[in-house]
Scaffold this motif. Structure first.
Motif, PDB file in Angstrom:
ATOM      1  N   LEU A  93       0.830  -1.210   0.000  1.00 31.44           N
ATOM      2  CA  LEU A  93       0.000   0.000   0.000  1.00 31.44           C
ATOM      3  C   LEU A  93       0.860   1.254   0.000  1.00 31.44           C
ATOM      4  N   ARG A  94       0.400   2.263  -0.715  1.00 27.60           N
ATOM      5  CA  ARG A  94       1.111   3.532  -0.787  1.00 27.60           C
ATOM      6  C   ARG A  94       0.597   4.528   0.249  1.00 27.60           C
ATOM      7  N   GLU A  95      -0.661   4.472   0.577  1.00 24.71           N
ATOM      8  CA  GLU A  95      -1.288   5.484   1.433  1.00 24.71           C
ATOM      9  C   GLU A  95      -1.519   5.019   2.869  1.00 24.71           C
ATOM     10  N   PHE A  96      -1.445   3.695   3.103  1.00 26.95           N
ATOM     11  CA  PHE A  96      -1.757   3.167   4.437  1.00 26.95           C
ATOM     12  C   PHE A  96      -0.672   2.183   4.869  1.00 26.95           C
ATOM     13  N   ARG A  97      -0.668   1.885   6.171  1.00 28.52           N
ATOM     14  CA  ARG A  97       0.225   0.860   6.674  1.00 28.52           C
ATOM     15  C   ARG A  97      -0.179  -0.496   6.098  1.00 28.52           C
ATOM     16  N   THR A  98       0.824  -1.332   5.834  1.00 25.24           N
ATOM     17  CA  THR A  98       0.539  -2.655   5.292  1.00 25.24           C
ATOM     18  C   THR A  98      -0.219  -3.481   6.336  1.00 25.24           C
ATOM     19  N   PHE A  99      -1.247  -4.178   5.893  1.00 25.45           N
ATOM     20  CA  PHE A  99      -2.060  -4.983   6.801  1.00 25.45           C
ATOM     21  C   PHE A  99      -1.465  -6.398   6.937  1.00 25.45           C
ATOM     22  N   GLU A 100      -1.847  -7.073   8.021  1.00 23.84           N
ATOM     23  CA  GLU A 100      -1.455  -8.467   8.178  1.00 23.84           C
ATOM     24  C   GLU A 100      -2.126  -9.296   7.078  1.00 23.84           C
ATOM     25  N   PRO A 101      -1.400 -10.251   6.478  1.00 23.38           N
ATOM     26  CA  PRO A 101      -2.002 -11.051   5.401  1.00 23.38           C
ATOM     27  C   PRO A 101      -3.305 -11.708   5.841  1.00 23.38           C
ATOM     28  N   LEU A 102      -4.259 -11.748   4.928  1.00 17.60           N
ATOM     29  CA  LEU A 102      -5.545 -12.388   5.196  1.00 17.60           C
ATOM     30  C   LEU A 102      -5.522 -13.809   4.648  1.00 17.60           C
ATOM     31  N   ASN A 103      -5.997 -14.773   5.450  1.00 21.68           N
ATOM     32  CA  ASN A 103      -6.135 -16.161   5.006  1.00 21.68           C
ATOM     33  C   ASN A 103      -7.594 -16.398   4.635  1.00 21.68           C
ATOM     34  N   LEU A 104      -7.799 -16.852   3.411  1.00 28.83           N
ATOM     35  CA  LEU A 104      -9.146 -16.949   2.860  1.00 28.83           C
ATOM     36  C   LEU A 104      -9.431 -18.355   2.341  1.00 28.83           C
ATOM     37  N   TRP A 105     -10.682 -18.746   2.466  1.00 26.19           N
ATOM     38  CA  TRP A 105     -11.179 -19.901   1.737  1.00 26.19           C
ATOM     39  C   TRP A 105     -11.980 -19.396   0.550  1.00 26.19           C
ATOM     40  N   PHE A 106     -11.736 -19.968  -0.612  1.00 28.92           N
ATOM     41  CA  PHE A 106     -12.601 -19.666  -1.751  1.00 28.92           C
ATOM     42  C   PHE A 106     -13.623 -20.781  -1.850  1.00 28.92           C
ATOM     43  N   GLU A 107     -14.794 -20.491  -1.303  1.00 34.86           N
ATOM     44  CA  GLU A 107     -15.916 -21.423  -1.368  1.00 34.86           C
ATOM     45  C   GLU A 107     -16.848 -20.894  -2.449  1.00 34.86           C
ATOM     46  N   TYR A 108     -16.764 -21.507  -3.598  1.00 34.46           N
ATOM     47  CA  TYR A 108     -17.503 -20.996  -4.753  1.00 34.46           C
ATOM     48  C   TYR A 108     -18.910 -20.577  -4.354  1.00 34.46           C
ATOM     49  N   PRO A 109     -19.332 -19.335  -4.699  1.00 36.77           N
ATOM     50  CA  PRO A 109     -18.643 -18.349  -5.549  1.00 36.77           C
ATOM     51  C   PRO A 109     -18.037 -17.177  -4.759  1.00 36.77           C
ATOM     52  N   ILE A 110     -17.805 -17.353  -3.443  1.00 35.04           N
ATOM     53  CA  ILE A 110     -17.309 -16.209  -2.668  1.00 35.04           C
ATOM     54  C   ILE A 110     -16.090 -16.606  -1.828  1.00 35.04           C
ATOM     55  N   HIS A 111     -15.411 -15.579  -1.336  1.00 34.02           N
ATOM     56  CA  HIS A 111     -14.268 -15.775  -0.453  1.00 34.02           C
ATOM     57  C   HIS A 111     -14.705 -15.526   0.992  1.00 34.02           C
ATOM     58  N   LYS A 112     -14.166 -16.358   1.903  1.00 31.26           N
ATOM     59  CA  LYS A 112     -14.499 -16.216   3.318  1.00 31.26           C
ATOM     60  C   LYS A 112     -13.218 -16.200   4.139  1.00 31.26           C
ATOM     61  N   ILE A 113     -13.224 -15.402   5.185  1.00 29.83           N
ATOM     62  CA  ILE A 113     -12.084 -15.354   6.086  1.00 29.83           C
ATOM     63  C   ILE A 113     -11.968 -16.684   6.829  1.00 29.83           C
ATOM     64  N   ASP A 114     -10.757 -17.215   6.959  1.00 33.16           N
ATOM     65  CA  ASP A 114     -10.522 -18.454   7.693  1.00 33.16           C
ATOM     66  C   ASP A 114     -10.474 -18.140   9.196  1.00 33.16           C
ATOM     67  N   ASP A 115     -11.540 -18.452   9.904  1.00 32.85           N
ATOM     68  CA  ASP A 115     -11.601 -18.210  11.349  1.00 32.85           C
ATOM     69  C   ASP A 115     -11.066 -19.392  12.150  1.00 32.85           C
ATOM     70  N   SER A 116     -10.846 -20.522  11.490  1.00 32.21           N
ATOM     71  CA  SER A 116     -10.429 -21.731  12.201  1.00 32.21           C
ATOM     72  C   SER A 116      -8.937 -21.752  12.503  1.00 32.21           C
ATOM     73  N   GLY A 117      -8.146 -20.948  11.790  1.00 27.46           N
ATOM     74  CA  GLY A 117      -6.700 -20.957  11.981  1.00 27.46           C
ATOM     75  C   GLY A 117      -5.999 -22.026  11.178  1.00 27.46           C
TER      76      GLY A 117
END
Length: 669
Positions: free
Chosen positions: A562-586
């Motif tokens: 990012l140019r304008e903001f602090r870099t965020f912690e990487p997001l871990n995602l599941w792609f469960e067709y047809p959308i992406h979901k945050i991995d809450d299970s770790g």
């Protein structure tokens, strides 16, 4: 006879001395077909004094008896356009519904409404005619250059025309004679008719003739306009910073500007003169088009013309040469802001643009989403489109609410529309603000971005979009995506869209082919590094290999630069067709993308996978051979299409099989 379009004014834009014999003939045939008289052709031909022969037009005219493919007035229109004529020259016209209203011409420098004019300063009783001519010659010519000049003339219908004149004397010879002539120019050049004046050619000749082919150096061009006040001519020439070597009053209705062209060839001379004349015309100086040729005569300073002096007004004004002048013309209206002092704004800083995606992207900025195939990038952008339209979260980030234009370059219309509905249903969002989403389906109709940008801007104007999402950009790339300068030009089109529409531009790009091992996230996108470095926010997706059975979908890690903001912690995602979901299970947090694993670890994992594969193959072979009642080494070797020696080695390395009286048995575990 009335004509649909008057061709005589157009002839002013066609210089007969620039025409080939066939072009000259075509003009005559077109005039005759359109009902004009031979005198019209003859008057136009007379402008080329070097090639004009009395009676030739009339003789040729009689041979024009029609043809299967006649030459029409359209030929003259086309030739005039090449000479600088345009359809609305000299008059306004009403726009039709389909007409395009042109934007401000960047080559227009002078505002005619504020043009006051600059008065000429007559030299009066202090005028030194010989010195004017000496200055003129020494300014334009080298001492060895042959100079063409005319002091004799002939009359036709009350109008005087210059004769062929002299062309066999050098500038050095003339200057030497003028220095000792005691004020008598006629003693050096020959007597002229005071009623008519005298002429001089402004480019050096070869001493053998006066035609264009006799010009040895294409140094200068003549700028002359006799259809406006002298004062305004003088003012425009100076405001345009024309690279004038000598400025001469003609003793009549015009000022003659001898302008630096400095061309290396006749072809370059023509192109530069076309450019010069076009700039003059756009800025209100209607040029006499017959002055284009390099062997043209101009008015000689230092002589009388009736009761008026032909005198030297000025020398060396404007820019130093043609190239410097052209660069100045093209830069003066560049619309770039002036530098500003930091001190002036230190205590009154401008407001930052509000966030479009909180902590990731500001409104009016650019973002690129990059990733490999099957990452669901298009679905992610559709999710983002819906989040902005509804004012909801996208993944973990809050989005400002507003209108979005989704430019679909890859899917057919039906598939694209169904994807939007599928995403809404999977997210579980009520479709309350569909009016905020516009979709521009361009599959099969995509064009390079430099051509698409103005069309996009025109369609999106006054729509008040917060964001324009383009998916994917490989369909509209202009040039070679591995070329930094060409990709810089391509990315500049996004800046143009952002600036013109005051909205964010978000686009999708793919990873380069092959392994991404060891690459930084910003270096994974295909093509030049300009892609990643140009965007204000780069979001990059990389796959996580999940070995567990029964996982909800494919695993992905989303990283940001990012140019304008602090870099965020990487997001871990599941792609469960047809959308992406945050991995809450770790589950995904403990995994390392293949690109980031150390070489020894990659090798260890590869070896382990081979062992697992070998174990599964042995079990399959054992179970298959067990059908016959017992399992032998030869039977397993035949099933696995390998040697008995290999099977024995596999069994010894295995902790699951053993030998018993020549048979293969499974150990009790």
């Amino acid at each position: 006879m009335e004509h649909e379009i008057e061709l005589q004014p157009l002839l002013q834009y066609i210089d007969p001395s620039f025409c080939t014999y066939q072009e000259w003939t075509n003009v005559g045939m077109a005039l005759k077909l359109e009902g004009y008289a031979v005198s019209d052709w003859d008057a136009w031909s007379l402008r080329d004094t070097a090639r004009y022969h009395a009676g030739e037009c009339e003789k040729k005219w009689c041979t024009f008896n029609g043809a299967n493919t006649p030459v029409t007035g359209a030929t003259i229109v086309d030739m005039a356009k090449k000479g600088g004529w345009h359809a609305d020259a000299g008059s306004g016209h009403a726009f039709d519904w389909d007409d395009v209203i042109q934007e401000k011409d960047e080559q227009v420098i002078i505002d005619q409404r504020w043009l006051e004019g600059r008065e000429l300063q007559d030299p009066g009783s202090t005028w030194n005619p010989v010195q004017d001519l000496i200055t003129y010659l020494s300014t334009l010519f080298d001492s060895t250059d042959y100079v063409g000049y005319v002091t004799s003339s002939w009359e036709k219908d009350g109008q005087f025309f210059p004769s062929k004149g002299n062309f066999k004397r050098t500038a050095g010879e003339l200057l030497e004679s003028l220095t000792i002539c005691d004020g008598d120019i006629g003693a050096v050049l020959g007597d002229y008719k005071p009623k008519v004046g005298a002429w001089i050619r402004f480019n050096p000749l070869d001493g053998k003739g006066i035609r264009n082919e006799n010009v040895t150096d294409f140094k200068y061009a003549l700028v002359e306009s006799d259809c406006m006040e002298l004062e305004k001519q003088n003012e425009i020439i100076r405001q345009l910073e024309l690279p004038v070597a000598c400025l001469v009053y003609s003793g009549g209705k015009s000022i003659h500007a001898i302008v630096h062209i400095d061309a290396s060839s006749y072809d370059e001379y023509r192109k530069r003169v076309d450019y010069l004349y076009a700039i003059c015309r756009k800025n209100g100086l209607e040029i006499d088009q017959q002055n284009r040729n390099p062997s043209r005569l101009s008015r000689m300073p230092g002589v009388m013309r009736g009761d008026k002096k032909q005198y030297l007004i000025d020398t060396h004004i404007g820019k130093a040469n043609f190239v410097e002048w052209r660069e100045w013309i093209e830069a003066i209206n560049d619309d770039l802001p002036d530098p500003e002092s930091l001190k002036d704004v230190w205590n009154n800083m401008p407001e930052l643009s509000p966030s479009l995606i909180e902590g990731v992207l500001r409104q009016g900025h650019k973002m690129m989403l990059a990733g490999p195939s099957k990452a669901g990038k298009s679905y992610a952008l559709i999710e983002l489109t819906a989040a902005i339209a509804e004012g909801r979260k996208w993944l973990t980030w809050d989005c400002a609410q507003g209108k979005v234009l989704y430019v679909n370059l890859e899917l057919d219309r039906a598939s694209c529309l169904h994807r939007f509905k599928d995403v809404y249903d999977a997210l579980g969002w009520p479709a309350q603000n569909l009016r905020n989403i516009d979709i521009w389906n361009l599959r099969g109709k995509s064009i390079p971005m430099d051509k698409l940008a103005p069309k996009l801007i025109r369609r999106a104007a006054r729509k008040d979009y917060l964001a324009i999402i383009i998916d994917p950009i490989y369909k509209i790339i202009t040039g070679d995506e591995n070329s930094a300068d060409q990709m810089a030009h391509f990315c500049n089109q996004f800046d143009k869209v952002c600036t013109e529409l005051n909205c964010a531009v978000i686009y999708c790009h793919h990873h380069s082919k092959g392994s991404q091992g060891g690459k930084r996230s910003m270096d994974r996108a295909s093509g030049s590094g300009v892609f990643a470095r140009d965007a204000d926010a780069l979001l990059d997706m990389i796959q996580l290999e999940v070995d567990q059975v029964g996982v909800p979908g494919t695993g992905w890690r989303l990283e940001g630069t990012l140019r304008e903001f602090r870099t965020f912690e990487p997001l871990n995602l599941w792609f469960e067709y047809p959308i992406h979901k945050i991995d809450d299970s770790g589950t995904l947090a403990a995994l390392t993308p293949d690109a980031e694993k150390e070489p020894w670890k990659k090798g260890q994992e590869t070896q382990q996978k081979r062992k697992e594969a070998k174990k599964q193959q042995m079990e399959s072979a054992y179970n298959a051979c067990l059908i016959s009642g017992f399992v032998t080494v030869s039977g397993m070797a035949e099933y696995m299409n390998t040697t008995e020696r290999t099977i024995r080695r596999y069994i010894k390395e295995s902790n699951k099989f053993d030998f018993d009286n020549g048979k293969v048995v499974m150990k009790n575990t």
